[in-house]
Each structure stands twice: as C-alpha cells, then as structure tokens.
Design an enzyme around this catalytic site. Structure first.
Site, mmCIF file in Angstrom:
data_model
loop_
_atom_site.group_PDB
_atom_site.id
_atom_site.type_symbol
_atom_site.label_atom_id
_atom_site.label_comp_id
_atom_site.label_asym_id
_atom_site.label_seq_id
_atom_site.Cartn_x
_atom_site.Cartn_y
_atom_site.Cartn_z
ATOM 1 N N TYR A 29 -1.525 -1.316 -1.039
ATOM 2 C CA TYR A 29 -2.119 -2.303 -1.953
ATOM 3 C C TYR A 29 -1.295 -3.596 -1.942
ATOM 4 C CZ TYR A 29 -2.985 -4.509 -6.514
ATOM 5 O OH TYR A 29 -3.231 -5.412 -7.535
ATOM 6 N N THR A 45 -0.322 -10.286 -7.318
ATOM 7 C CA THR A 45 0.306 -9.243 -8.134
ATOM 8 C C THR A 45 1.818 -9.174 -7.979
ATOM 9 O OG1 THR A 45 0.552 -6.833 -8.291
ATOM 10 C CG2 THR A 45 -0.384 -7.649 -6.275
ATOM 11 N N GLU A 60 3.283 -6.600 -7.511
ATOM 12 C CA GLU A 60 3.542 -5.584 -6.480
ATOM 13 C C GLU A 60 3.984 -6.224 -5.157
ATOM 14 O OE1 GLU A 60 3.257 -2.016 -6.468
ATOM 15 O OE2 GLU A 60 3.373 -2.319 -8.615
ATOM 16 N N LYS A 114 -2.426 -7.309 -0.593
ATOM 17 C CA LYS A 114 -2.423 -8.447 -1.513
ATOM 18 C C LYS A 114 -1.515 -9.578 -1.015
ATOM 19 C CE LYS A 114 -5.013 -7.625 -5.233
ATOM 20 N NZ LYS A 114 -5.951 -8.581 -5.810
#
Ligand code: NAP
Ligand code: G4F
Length: 366
Positions: free
Chosen positions: A160, A132, A134, A164
């Site tokens: 999160y 991601t 992110e 990841k």
C-alpha cells in the site's frame, strides 16, 4: 457554482467531504462502483435531501479499473476540482492483494491525471491526491522521538505504502511537467463513527459497545504497542478543501502533533463505556480483565500480524498550520467518546428493532 468530482463517496472521508462541499454550494459529482448490495449508509442522509435548496449531488457509476467510463465522465462533467480519495486503503490487505492494490492506488492516479490532460482541463482543474504517512513508514531508531515533515526521507513498509508513493510522485511529476495544479496531502490516521470495522479504532469501539451490551465476549487485537496520531476525519476534510483553494499547488503534512498507542485507545474506549480494565502479562500473552467481573475482555491474537509493521510516527504539521491556517478541532478523547457513543446507540437501536420484530412475529404465532 463550482463543480467538484469526488472519486467514491461510499466510505468515510468522501461522505464528510461531500457534506462540506454541499454546504459550500458546490455541484458535487460522485462515483460509486457497482456492488451486489447498496452500500450508501454513510451518505443516505445526503441522498434524501439532494434536491433541497437546489443543491446538486449527482451519482455516476464507475470503477477505478475502468478507463473508458471515467474518461467519458471527466469529459462530460469538466470538474473544477478533483478529490482523488479512492483507494484500497487497508495496509494488511495490501500484503494479501498487492497487485490489486497497485492497480487501484497507483495506476488509477496516473490514469485520472492523463484523462484530465486529454480533456484539455490541465490549466483549469485542480487535483488533490490523498497521500499517507505510510510513505515514511520506517522509524528512525537513532531518533525515536523524531518529528517527520514534508521533507523527511521516505521508506514505505507495505505494498500500500509503495503504491501510494508512486501516486504521490506522479502527481508531483505532472505538476512539474505540465504545470498542473496537483497537491498532495500526507495524512495520518483519521477516524470517525463512519470508519470501517477492520481498522483498529472502529474495531475497538464496536467491540466495546457489543461487550457492554452482552453481544460479544472478547476483543482480539495484535500490536498494542503501535503508536498512531488518530484524529477526526471531519477535521481532515476541511484541510483537503483548503489545499485546493490556494493559489499554488503544494504538499502538506496533516497531523496533530499527538501520538497514542493502540493500548491507550483500548483503555480510553472501555472507560467511555464505564468498564475499567486491568492488565496481566505482556507481549503476545498480554490480557486485559474487567476489574469488576474479572472476565478477560482483551487478548492478543497473532493472526493480524503484518509482514512488516510501522510502529511509531510523530508528525510536525507546522506548514499546514502556517500556510493553510489549519488547526484540528477534535481531540483524540473527543473522537473516542463520539465513536463509542455512536456504536452503543447503533447496537441498542438494532436490539430494540429485533425485539420489536420478535414481538410482531410472536403475535402471528399465537
Ligand atoms: P476507505 O474507507 O478504505 O474507502 C475506500 C473507498 O474506495 C470506498 O468507497 C471503495 O468503494 C472505493 N474503492 C476502492 N476500490 C475501488 C474500485 N476498484 N473502484 C471503485 N471504488 C473503489 O478509505 P478512507 O479511510 O476514507 O481514506 C480516503 C483516502 O485517504 C484513501 O486514498 C486512503 O488511502 C487515504 N488515507 C486515509 C487515511 C485514514 O486514516 N483514513 C490516512 C491516510 C491516507 P466501496 O465502498 O465500493 O468498497
Ligand atoms: O487501523 P489500522 O489498520 O491502520 P493503519 O495500518 O495505520 O493504516 C491506516 O492509516 C494510514 C495512515 O497512516 C492510512 F494510509 C491507511 O489507509 C489506513 O487508513 O492499524 C493501526 C495499528 C497498526 O499498527 C496495526 O498493526 O493498529 C495495529 N493493530 C493492532 N491490532 C491492528 C489490530 N490493526 C487492525 N486493523 N486490526 C487489529 O486487530
């Protein structure tokens, strides 16, 4: 016939990916965890014609936290491709449930790679990891307009994002250590009418539809200045598949080169429902009014505040374009239009059904 294993198809990406793989004549194995209601709305159409033209769409029950059952499944299925899409994927919720997010999003990836090795599939099974944007998280304030690519420094801003980043690195590590085919796909926000309502785009389009049909008064949001590169999930699943058809594993940024604010998406969605808005005030007092009725339709509610926010990211997907020949087909405008139209139709259908039942029930009362 190739065998693909998709980790959980009940949500957005899975459902589109399953459609694509079935069209390409894969035998698709999919996992679903046990929940107290049957949450397969997004794939019901595939379940209905799963035996059509010998297409194989096979359900297995499983949970990302249950090692035993997945080990057995990988041994039994012996997949040629694994698409690891399952995750606790909500950034805000990851602050509320960091340990669960860690267990789901990082440990699960490690487990699945080990199971592939234990089943002696490391030389034949291709592994796809959904990474991601992110991971990059932190905006470089010295270069606010900087484009990020596969080699940009990473600075996740949520539990999160942290989970990841580990998942991505363990996939890279297994590629380097055991010569496994592991590719990471670093992708930006992709949306669709199948998106869950607690992500901002679907929350907006569902609210617009309800407001239009007099089923909701107002839409409450938080950071209207946040910028995202929103695109259609259908475009992204095509890129997922392409990545596993390459001769060598690699990591790719998948993005569209365009960024819009949450505010832009709000305005565009109301326009799609023929409602024109005008803004009053700024900051946390920001409000948007319907210019015909002067009713306030959009307001800021600080309860959605995140302890740390990713305000702005802009991506350069040149590598995906040149190596995979991948190019998005939908624009953000088309995406928004499709989402609003679909939500309007769904709510109208619900209202017609309610009316129908009301008429039937009142007949009995007579
Ligand atoms: P999503 O809508 O949040 O779907 C989550 C899925 O994971 C659901 O099917 C859920 O099952 C399943 N799941 C979660 N925890 C589980 C558990 N313990 N056991 C079994 N199943 C579990 O995700 P998405 O938007 O389609 O995203 C797909 C992947 O891409 C994710 O890995 C996400 O992190 C990544 N990603 C997405 C975006 C995006 O913009 N959509 C961007 C970058 C990366 P239930 O239905 O039972 O809850
Ligand atoms: O829709 P969002 O919750 O998506 P977010 O945080 O960008 O995460 C999504 O995309 C990531 C890829 O970049 C994925 F990895 C992740 O799994 C997920 O799919 O929020 C988008 C923006 C944020 O800045 C948020 O603060 O919208 C802002 N926002 C403003 N009001 C809101 C709201 N977000 C939500 N969910 N709800 C609001 O009311």
């Amino acid at each position: 016939m190739k065998k693909a294993l998709i980790t959980w198809v009940t949500w957005q990406d899975w459902s589109y990916l399953a459609e694509l793989l079935l069209e390409k004549w894969y035998e698709v194995h999919w996992l679903k965890r046990r929940v107290s209601i049957f949450n397969t709305d997004r794939i019901d159409h595939l379940l209905q014609d799963r035996h059509e033209k010998d297409r194989k769409f096979i359900l297995h029950y499983g949970d990302m936290t249950d090692s035993l059952n997945i080990t057995t499944l990988i041994n039994d299925i012996k997949p040629d491709e694994i698409y690891n899409l399952a995750a606790q994927s909500h950034v805000h919720i990851s602050f509320l449930m960091p340990e669960y997010t860690w267990n789901n999003d990082w440990l699960w990836t490690l487990r699945i790679l080990e199971w592939v090795r234990n089943a002696w599939l490391e030389k034949t099974c291709k592994f796809y990891q959904a990474s991601t944007s992110e991971l990059f998280g932190w905006m470089d304030y010295n270069r606010p307009e900087a484009w990020y690519n596969e080699n940009s420094p990473m600075h996740p801003r949520s539990p999160y994002g942290c989970a990841k980043i580990y998942a991505m690195w363990i996939a890279r590590n297994y590629k380097e250590s055991y010569w496994m085919f592991c590719s990471n796909w670093i992708l930006f926000n992709h949306e669709s009418p199948r998106r869950w309502e607690n992500f901002v785009t679907r929350k907006i389009t569902m609210a617009v539809a309800r407001i239009k049909l007099w089923l909701q008064e107002k839409l409450y949001l938080w950071n209207l200045d946040a910028k995202r590169d929103w695109w259609h999930a259908k475009d992204y699943v095509e890129a997922m598949w392409l990545m596993l058809q390459q001769d060598k594993p690699d990591d790719f940024v998948i993005a569209t080169w365009v960024s819009n604010t949450v505010r832009d998406f709000v305005n565009r969605s109301f326009e799609e429902a023929w409602i024109k808005l005008e803004r009053k005030w700024t900051g946390i007092d920001e409000k948007w009014y319907d210019i015909e009725t002067w009713k306030c339709l959009v307001e800021v509610d600080p309860q959605y505040f995140r302890p740390a926010e990713v305000n702005y990211l802009l991506w350069d997907a040149t590598k995906a374009k040149t190596v995979l020949w991948w190019q998005p087909k939908y624009t953000v405008r088309e995406l928004c239009k499709e989402m609003v139209k679909s939500d309007l139709e769904n709510f109208k259908k619900d209202e017609i059904l309610k009316q129908h039942w009301y008429e039937i029930l009142t007949q009995y009362e007579d």
